[in-house]
Scaffold this active site. Structure first.
Site, mmCIF file in Angstrom:
data_model
loop_
_atom_site.group_PDB
_atom_site.id
_atom_site.type_symbol
_atom_site.label_atom_id
_atom_site.label_comp_id
_atom_site.label_asym_id
_atom_site.label_seq_id
_atom_site.Cartn_x
_atom_site.Cartn_y
_atom_site.Cartn_z
ATOM 1 N N HIS A 56 32.637 -47.121 22.601
ATOM 2 C CA HIS A 56 32.304 -46.147 21.568
ATOM 3 C C HIS A 56 33.576 -45.763 20.807
ATOM 4 O O HIS A 56 34.573 -45.347 21.409
ATOM 5 C CB HIS A 56 31.709 -44.884 22.183
ATOM 6 C CG HIS A 56 30.311 -45.044 22.702
ATOM 7 N ND1 HIS A 56 29.585 -46.206 22.596
ATOM 8 C CD2 HIS A 56 29.497 -44.152 23.352
ATOM 9 C CE1 HIS A 56 28.386 -46.028 23.151
ATOM 10 N NE2 HIS A 56 28.314 -44.796 23.613
ATOM 11 N N CYS A 60 28.633 -39.699 26.728
ATOM 12 C CA CYS A 60 29.618 -40.770 26.534
ATOM 13 C C CYS A 60 30.268 -40.716 25.160
ATOM 14 O O CYS A 60 31.424 -41.117 25.000
ATOM 15 C CB CYS A 60 28.967 -42.132 26.764
ATOM 16 S SG CYS A 60 27.486 -42.436 25.777
#
Length: 361
Positions: free
Chosen positions: A251, A158
């Site tokens: 993120h 990710c």
């Protein structure tokens, strides 16, 4: 069109739960089997998850609440019900690799959220917009496994799915060095603030294995097919530091990059504007209408404001400027449990179904 029958392996974890929310009304896929550890087997899903449901106040979808959970190790029981599976188990790497291979050898295509098989040279690691052609390695993998329909495809870590898409349209300028620092939300560890109160008002400068994945995996994404293998790119050289920060989802990456052929700043902006993903025109339900979005406001992208861009499947970019050490620097943002995890897996499965790699039984 008859829907594909889908199983979720690791259905009680946070990513498994996210898969359920994404798939409850999916136009192509119908979840018919939920599998997890032996302690959850034979229980209704709502009982197996219990207080670990991570998306309150959104409830467990009614269509899954009473579905009996199957033991994930009972491959034959799952295989008899499904056309393919998503895998999001929380196991040791060697155990995950073995389990996914068992499913593949039982002629069940596996679209995995796990890292265990990511770096095998005949396993495609897909961001479909960028390297969809890597799916062409699947026949070589089937030959190795001795299967007709079974195979394993994976999605990348990710942490790389914010900045790798931003580098992708610039590859013909030959990026040489990349310095990246990622600021990663707690859901990437399968946590919420309720289950991890120590993260409130906190930053932890270490995530086990994350620096290494962030430095290595982009090279496979940017690699090329050669016979029966995906050959990793040799450049750019990437140095990554990955920090856990007090955000629930999203993120962010701060990136500096140097090029063998330094483009003008306006050329970079134009490349981001004109980027044409490999998924364009395929009609994939989860594909974002716009893959890359650049914000001219220097205070954007912001995690809370922009992680949900394009239903969490878009990539946000901002603050492009000259760098005093390398050539340019910028920031990027992606939603880690949507684009970075379950949503990326669903999009990969849609792509593989559309191209005929996943057949219906």
């Amino acid at each position: 069109m008859r829907k594909y029958r889908v199983g979720i392996i690791g259905a009680t974890g946070m990513v498994g739960q996210r898969f359920l929310l994404l798939l409850k009304d999916h136009p192509w896929f119908e979840v018919v089997c939920l599998a997890a550890s032996p302690r959850s087997a034979a229980k209704p899903y709502c009982e197996a998850v219990g207080e670990r449901w991570a998306f309150a106040p959104t409830p467990i979808p009614d269509s899954f609440a009473q579905l009996k959970v199957v033991d994930a190790s009972d491959v034959d029981a799952v295989a008899s019900q499904v056309d393919f599976v998503f895998c999001a188990v929380d196991m040791k790497k060697e155990d995950t690799r073995a389990l996914e291979e068992r499913y593949a050898k039982a002629e069940v295509p596996v679209v995995s959220n796990n890292s265990a098989n990511r770096l095998l040279p005949d396993v495609p690691m897909l961001i479909p917009e960028i390297n969809g052609e890597h799916a062409q390695i699947i026949p070589a993998q089937r030959k190795r496994l001795g299967t007709r329909t079974g195979f394993i495809a994976v999605k990348p870590n990710c942490s790389i799915q914010s900045y790798v898409p931003a580098l992708w349209p610039l590859m013909d300028f030959q990026p040489q060095k990349v310095m990246v620092c990622t600021y990663q939300a707690i859901s990437g560890a399968g946590k919420t603030f309720a289950t991890w109160p120590e993260m409130t008002d906190n930053v932890i400068p270490y995530i086990a294995g994350e620096d290494e994945k962030s430095e290595r995996e982009p090279l496979k994404i940017f690699g090329h097919l050669d016979g029966g293998a995906i050959v990793e790119a040799q450049t750019p050289l990437i140095s990554a530091q990955c920090l856990r920060v007090a955000a629930s989802d999203g993120h962010m990456a701060a990136v500096s990059v140097s090029f063998a052929r330094k483009p003008a700043l306006d050329e970079i902006l134009q490349r981001w504007q004109d980027a044409r993903p490999a998924t364009d025109g395929l009609g994939l339900p989860s594909a974002p209408k716009r893959f890359l979005t650049y914000f001219t406001d220097p205070s954007r992208p912001q995690t809370r404001l922009d992680r949900g861009l394009e239903n969490g499947m878009g990539i946000s970019i901002g603050r492009l400027r000259e760098d005093a050490v390398l050539d340019y620097k910028f920031v990027c943002l992606s939603h880690n449990t949507l684009r970075g995890a379950a949503g990326g897996g669903v999009l990969s499965a849609e792509y593989l179904c559309k191209l005929g790699y996943i057949p219906q039984k």
